[in-house]
Design a protein around this motif. Structure first.
Motif, PDB file in Angstrom:
ATOM      1  N   GLY A   1      31.194  60.879   4.779  1.00 54.84           N
ATOM      2  CA  GLY A   1      30.699  61.680   5.887  1.00 54.84           C
ATOM      3  C   GLY A   1      31.389  61.288   7.169  1.00 54.84           C
ATOM      4  O   GLY A   1      32.186  60.349   7.208  1.00 54.84           O
ATOM      5  N   ALA A   2      31.066  62.019   8.226  1.00 53.04           N
ATOM      6  CA  ALA A   2      31.710  61.787   9.525  1.00 53.04           C
ATOM      7  C   ALA A   2      30.931  60.778  10.352  1.00 53.04           C
ATOM      8  O   ALA A   2      29.708  60.770  10.365  1.00 53.04           O
ATOM      9  CB  ALA A   2      31.827  63.101  10.292  1.00 53.04           C
ATOM     10  N   VAL A   3      31.673  59.939  11.042  1.00 52.54           N
ATOM     11  CA  VAL A   3      31.138  59.041  12.061  1.00 52.54           C
ATOM     12  C   VAL A   3      31.774  59.510  13.361  1.00 52.54           C
ATOM     13  O   VAL A   3      32.996  59.650  13.436  1.00 52.54           O
ATOM     14  CB  VAL A   3      31.476  57.567  11.763  1.00 52.54           C
ATOM     15  CG1 VAL A   3      30.973  56.669  12.867  1.00 52.54           C
ATOM     16  CG2 VAL A   3      30.904  57.148  10.425  1.00 52.54           C
ATOM     17  N   THR A   4      30.956  59.757  14.380  1.00 52.84           N
ATOM     18  CA  THR A   4      31.435  60.390  15.600  1.00 52.84           C
ATOM     19  C   THR A   4      31.099  59.563  16.823  1.00 52.84           C
ATOM     20  O   THR A   4      29.982  59.075  16.957  1.00 52.84           O
ATOM     21  CB  THR A   4      30.800  61.793  15.743  1.00 52.84           C
ATOM     22  OG1 THR A   4      31.060  62.533  14.559  1.00 52.84           O
ATOM     23  CG2 THR A   4      31.358  62.529  16.938  1.00 52.84           C
ATOM     24  N   GLY A   5      32.082  59.429  17.702  1.00 53.53           N
ATOM     25  CA  GLY A   5      31.886  58.730  18.973  1.00 53.53           C
ATOM     26  C   GLY A   5      32.075  59.697  20.125  1.00 53.53           C
ATOM     27  O   GLY A   5      32.752  60.719  20.003  1.00 53.53           O
ATOM     28  N   LYS A   6      31.465  59.378  21.262  1.00 54.25           N
ATOM     29  CA  LYS A   6      31.558  60.251  22.428  1.00 54.25           C
ATOM     30  C   LYS A   6      32.897  60.048  23.130  1.00 54.25           C
ATOM     31  O   LYS A   6      33.364  58.938  23.276  1.00 54.25           O
ATOM     32  CB  LYS A   6      30.409  59.946  23.390  1.00 54.25           C
ATOM     33  CG  LYS A   6      30.256  60.977  24.465  1.00 54.25           C
ATOM     34  CD  LYS A   6      28.949  60.819  25.194  1.00 54.25           C
ATOM     35  CE  LYS A   6      28.758  62.031  26.074  1.00 54.25           C
ATOM     36  NZ  LYS A   6      27.383  62.360  26.277  1.00 54.25           N
ATOM     37  N   GLY A   7      33.504  61.155  23.564  1.00 53.03           N
ATOM     38  CA  GLY A   7      34.757  61.101  24.299  1.00 53.03           C
ATOM     39  C   GLY A   7      35.937  61.497  23.427  1.00 53.03           C
ATOM     40  O   GLY A   7      35.843  61.579  22.203  1.00 53.03           O
ATOM     41  N   SER A   8      37.054  61.763  24.080  1.00 56.16           N
ATOM     42  CA  SER A   8      38.298  62.097  23.365  1.00 56.16           C
ATOM     43  C   SER A   8      39.233  60.906  23.437  1.00 56.16           C
ATOM     44  O   SER A   8      39.645  60.510  24.524  1.00 56.16           O
ATOM     45  CB  SER A   8      38.949  63.326  24.008  1.00 56.16           C
ATOM     46  OG  SER A   8      38.136  64.450  23.824  1.00 56.16           O
ATOM     47  N   TRP A   9      39.570  60.310  22.300  1.00 49.22           N
ATOM     48  CA  TRP A   9      40.434  59.145  22.189  1.00 49.22           C
ATOM     49  C   TRP A   9      40.974  59.116  20.770  1.00 49.22           C
ATOM     50  O   TRP A   9      40.572  59.900  19.929  1.00 49.22           O
ATOM     51  CB  TRP A   9      39.686  57.851  22.531  1.00 49.22           C
ATOM     52  CG  TRP A   9      38.234  57.869  22.194  1.00 49.22           C
ATOM     53  CD1 TRP A   9      37.208  58.212  23.001  1.00 49.22           C
ATOM     54  CD2 TRP A   9      37.636  57.551  20.923  1.00 49.22           C
ATOM     55  NE1 TRP A   9      36.013  58.130  22.325  1.00 49.22           N
ATOM     56  CE2 TRP A   9      36.250  57.725  21.050  1.00 49.22           C
ATOM     57  CE3 TRP A   9      38.141  57.151  19.701  1.00 49.22           C
ATOM     58  CZ2 TRP A   9      35.359  57.508  20.013  1.00 49.22           C
ATOM     59  CZ3 TRP A   9      37.257  56.932  18.660  1.00 49.22           C
ATOM     60  CH2 TRP A   9      35.882  57.119  18.840  1.00 49.22           C
ATOM     61  N   THR A  10      41.867  58.185  20.488  1.00 50.60           N
ATOM     62  CA  THR A  10      42.448  58.063  19.155  1.00 50.60           C
ATOM     63  C   THR A  10      41.804  56.889  18.433  1.00 50.60           C
ATOM     64  O   THR A  10      41.831  55.759  18.924  1.00 50.60           O
ATOM     65  CB  THR A  10      43.973  57.853  19.248  1.00 50.60           C
ATOM     66  OG1 THR A  10      44.532  58.951  19.984  1.00 50.60           O
ATOM     67  CG2 THR A  10      44.595  57.794  17.874  1.00 50.60           C
TER      68      THR A  10
ATOM     69  N   ASN B   1      42.992  51.556  22.238  1.00 47.78           N
ATOM     70  CA  ASN B   1      42.969  50.659  23.406  1.00 47.78           C
ATOM     71  C   ASN B   1      42.094  49.436  23.176  1.00 47.78           C
ATOM     72  O   ASN B   1      41.966  48.590  24.054  1.00 47.78           O
ATOM     73  CB  ASN B   1      42.464  51.413  24.649  1.00 47.78           C
ATOM     74  CG  ASN B   1      43.411  52.512  25.067  1.00 47.78           C
ATOM     75  OD1 ASN B   1      44.618  52.395  24.883  1.00 47.78           O
ATOM     76  ND2 ASN B   1      42.865  53.574  25.627  1.00 47.78           N
ATOM     77  N   GLY B   2      41.448  49.349  22.006  1.00 51.72           N
ATOM     78  CA  GLY B   2      40.584  48.212  21.703  1.00 51.72           C
ATOM     79  C   GLY B   2      39.144  48.411  22.130  1.00 51.72           C
ATOM     80  O   GLY B   2      38.334  47.496  22.017  1.00 51.72           O
TER      81      GLY B   2
END
Length: 197
Positions: free
Chosen positions: A168-177, A140-141
Protein backbone atom coordinates in the motif's frame (compact mmCIF):
# COMPACT_ATOMS: atom_id res chain seq x y z
CA UNK A 1 -36.27 46.75 85.18
CA UNK A 2 -38.01 45.58 82.05
CA UNK A 3 -36.21 43.67 79.32
CA UNK A 4 -36.07 45.24 75.94
CA UNK A 5 -36.79 43.00 72.99
CA UNK A 6 -35.96 43.79 69.40
CA UNK A 7 -38.83 44.45 67.06
CA UNK A 8 -40.47 41.30 65.70
CA UNK A 9 -38.76 39.71 62.66
CA UNK A 10 -35.25 40.86 63.58
CA UNK A 11 -32.68 38.56 65.19
CA UNK A 12 -31.44 39.20 68.67
CA UNK A 13 -28.04 40.88 68.95
CA UNK A 14 -25.24 38.27 68.85
CA UNK A 15 -27.53 35.55 67.60
CA UNK A 16 -27.97 36.78 64.04
CA UNK A 17 -27.67 34.84 60.84
CA UNK A 18 -24.22 34.68 59.26
CA UNK A 19 -23.76 36.91 56.25
CA UNK A 20 -24.49 35.18 52.91
CA UNK A 21 -21.44 33.63 51.22
CA UNK A 22 -19.78 35.62 48.47
CA UNK A 23 -20.55 34.28 44.99
CA UNK A 24 -17.65 32.35 43.47
CA UNK A 25 -16.02 34.04 40.54
CA UNK A 26 -14.82 31.91 37.62
CA UNK A 27 -11.72 33.33 36.17
CA UNK A 28 -11.48 33.38 32.39
CA UNK A 29 -7.72 33.37 32.85
CA UNK A 30 -7.87 29.96 34.52
CA UNK A 31 -9.95 28.49 31.72
CA UNK A 32 -7.62 29.86 29.04
CA UNK A 33 -4.58 28.73 31.03
CA UNK A 34 -5.82 25.14 31.33
CA UNK A 35 -6.70 25.11 27.62
CA UNK A 36 -3.20 26.28 26.68
CA UNK A 37 -1.69 23.74 29.06
CA UNK A 38 -3.59 20.97 27.25
CA UNK A 39 -2.31 22.15 23.85
CA UNK A 40 1.28 22.34 25.13
CA UNK A 41 0.91 18.85 26.62
CA UNK A 42 -0.28 17.52 23.26
CA UNK A 43 2.74 19.04 21.48
CA UNK A 44 5.11 17.55 24.07
CA UNK A 45 3.53 14.12 23.56
CA UNK A 46 3.87 14.42 19.78
CA UNK A 47 7.50 15.52 20.15
CA UNK A 48 8.27 12.46 22.30
CA UNK A 49 6.66 10.10 19.77
CA UNK A 50 8.55 11.86 16.94
CA UNK A 51 11.82 11.52 18.81
CA UNK A 52 11.22 7.82 19.36
CA UNK A 53 10.49 7.35 15.67
CA UNK A 54 13.53 9.40 14.69
CA UNK A 55 15.93 7.56 16.99
CA UNK A 56 14.76 4.08 16.11
CA UNK A 57 14.56 4.85 12.39
CA UNK A 58 18.35 4.89 12.03
CA UNK A 59 18.76 1.20 12.88
CA UNK A 60 18.50 -1.46 10.21
CA UNK A 61 16.92 -4.87 10.54
CA UNK A 62 19.92 -6.73 9.21
CA UNK A 63 22.97 -6.81 11.44
CA UNK A 64 26.41 -7.00 9.94
CA UNK A 65 28.18 -10.23 10.81
CA UNK A 66 31.12 -9.96 13.15
CA UNK A 67 34.44 -11.11 11.75
CA UNK A 68 35.74 -14.43 13.04
CA UNK A 69 38.28 -14.26 15.86
CA UNK A 70 41.95 -14.39 14.88
CA UNK A 71 42.41 -17.62 16.82
CA UNK A 72 40.20 -19.63 14.43
CA UNK A 73 42.19 -20.20 11.22
CA UNK A 74 40.66 -23.67 10.72
CA UNK A 75 37.25 -22.19 9.85
CA UNK A 76 38.75 -20.05 7.11
CA UNK A 77 39.87 -23.21 5.29
CA UNK A 78 36.24 -24.46 4.94
CA UNK A 79 34.58 -22.00 2.52
CA UNK A 80 32.76 -24.75 0.56
CA UNK A 81 30.92 -26.03 3.66
CA UNK A 82 29.70 -22.56 4.68
CA UNK A 83 28.33 -21.79 1.20
CA UNK A 84 25.93 -24.77 1.47
CA UNK A 85 24.11 -23.09 4.40
CA UNK A 86 21.16 -21.03 3.12
CA UNK A 87 21.23 -17.32 3.89
CA UNK A 88 18.90 -16.35 6.72
CA UNK A 89 16.08 -13.98 5.71
CA UNK A 90 15.32 -10.87 7.71
CA UNK A 91 12.36 -11.30 10.06
CA UNK A 92 10.57 -8.42 8.33
CA UNK A 93 11.32 -7.41 4.75
CA UNK A 94 10.34 -3.98 3.37
CA UNK A 95 10.43 -2.96 -0.28
CA UNK A 96 9.61 0.55 -1.51
CA UNK A 97 9.15 2.15 -4.91
CA UNK A 98 7.94 5.49 -6.23
CA UNK A 99 4.18 5.86 -6.59
CA UNK A 100 1.81 8.53 -7.81
CA UNK A 101 -0.36 10.30 -5.25
CA UNK A 102 -4.08 9.45 -5.54
CA UNK A 103 -5.99 12.19 -3.71
CA UNK A 104 -8.93 11.43 -1.38
CA UNK A 105 -11.50 13.82 0.04
CA UNK A 106 -9.38 14.24 3.19
CA UNK A 107 -6.38 15.60 1.29
CA UNK A 108 -5.92 19.36 1.43
CA UNK A 109 -4.47 20.23 -1.95
CA UNK A 110 -2.14 18.13 -4.09
CA UNK A 111 1.15 18.75 -2.25
CA UNK A 112 1.77 15.17 -1.07
CA UNK A 113 4.39 12.54 -1.88
CA UNK A 114 3.46 8.83 -1.91
CA UNK A 115 5.63 5.72 -1.87
CA UNK A 116 4.35 2.19 -2.57
CA UNK A 117 5.55 -0.09 0.25
CA UNK A 118 5.41 -3.89 0.58
CA UNK A 119 5.94 -5.44 4.02
CA UNK A 120 6.61 -9.19 4.23
CA UNK A 121 6.57 -11.16 7.48
CA UNK A 122 9.38 -13.75 7.35
CA UNK A 123 9.31 -14.36 11.10
CA UNK A 124 7.51 -17.11 13.02
CA UNK A 125 5.23 -14.65 14.85
CA UNK A 126 2.52 -12.29 13.60
CA UNK A 127 3.44 -8.62 13.13
CA UNK A 128 1.27 -5.50 12.97
CA UNK A 129 1.31 -3.04 10.09
CA UNK A 130 -0.16 0.43 10.47
CA UNK A 131 0.36 3.61 8.39
CA UNK A 132 1.61 5.31 11.57
CA UNK A 133 4.50 2.83 11.76
CA UNK A 134 6.20 4.37 8.70
CA UNK A 135 8.44 7.39 8.12
CA UNK A 136 9.78 8.60 4.77
CA UNK A 137 13.20 10.22 4.46
CA UNK A 138 13.71 12.57 1.52
CA UNK A 139 16.89 13.18 -0.47
CA UNK A 140 17.77 16.12 1.84
CA UNK A 141 17.71 13.85 4.90
CA UNK A 142 14.41 15.21 6.28
CA UNK A 143 12.01 12.69 7.84
CA UNK A 144 8.33 12.94 7.02
CA UNK A 145 5.60 11.25 9.06
CA UNK A 146 2.75 9.42 7.43
CA UNK A 147 -0.40 11.41 6.61
CA UNK A 148 -3.55 9.38 7.28
CA UNK A 149 -6.39 8.96 4.79
CA UNK A 150 -5.05 11.26 2.05
CA UNK A 151 -4.12 8.58 -0.53
CA UNK A 152 -6.67 6.12 -1.98
CA UNK A 153 -4.09 3.30 -1.90
CA UNK A 154 -3.01 3.84 1.75
CA UNK A 155 -1.40 0.76 3.31
CA UNK A 156 -3.90 -1.13 5.46
CA UNK A 157 -3.83 -1.57 9.21
CA UNK A 158 -3.45 -5.35 9.45
CA UNK A 159 -1.85 -8.18 11.37
CA UNK A 160 0.41 -10.22 9.09
CA UNK A 161 0.74 -13.91 9.87
CA UNK A 162 4.08 -15.58 9.13
CA UNK A 163 4.65 -15.66 5.36
CA UNK A 164 2.04 -13.00 4.54
CA UNK A 165 2.66 -9.59 2.99
CA UNK A 166 0.76 -6.35 2.38
CA UNK A 167 1.27 -3.57 -0.16
CA UNK A 168 0.00 0.00 0.00
CA UNK A 169 0.91 3.66 -0.16
CA UNK A 170 2.66 5.63 2.56
CA UNK A 171 2.18 9.36 2.05
CA UNK A 172 3.94 12.41 3.45
CA UNK A 173 2.89 16.05 3.25
CA UNK A 174 4.67 18.26 0.72
CA UNK A 175 6.37 17.77 -2.64
CA UNK A 176 9.87 16.25 -2.35
CA UNK A 177 11.81 13.22 -3.57
CA UNK A 178 11.64 10.13 -1.36
CA UNK A 179 14.94 8.37 -0.66
CA UNK A 180 14.02 5.69 1.89
CA UNK A 181 11.14 4.35 3.96
CA UNK A 182 11.47 3.12 7.54
CA UNK A 183 8.99 0.66 9.09
CA UNK A 184 9.04 0.33 12.87
CA UNK A 185 7.21 -2.62 14.38
CA UNK A 186 4.81 -1.09 16.91
CA UNK A 187 6.18 2.52 16.88
CA UNK A 188 9.04 1.70 19.28
CA UNK A 189 10.03 -1.77 18.10
CA UNK A 190 12.74 -2.86 15.68
CA UNK A 191 13.13 -0.72 12.56
CA UNK A 192 13.61 -1.84 8.97
CA UNK A 193 14.73 0.63 6.28
CA UNK A 194 14.30 0.22 2.52
CA UNK A 195 15.60 2.47 -0.25
CA UNK A 196 12.99 3.78 -2.67
CA UNK A 197 13.57 2.43 -6.19
Amino acid sequence: MAQQFPPPGQPQPGYGYPPPPQPKKTSAGKIVGFGCLGVVGLFVLLAIVGALLGDSGDATAEKKPTPPPASAPAKAAEPAASSAVPEKKAAVAVAAKKASFKKTLLAQGDAYTSVSVTVTNNSSKPINVNPLYFAITDTNGTKHTSELGVDEDQIATVELAPGENVTGAVTGKGSWTAKSVTYTDGLIGKSVRADVS
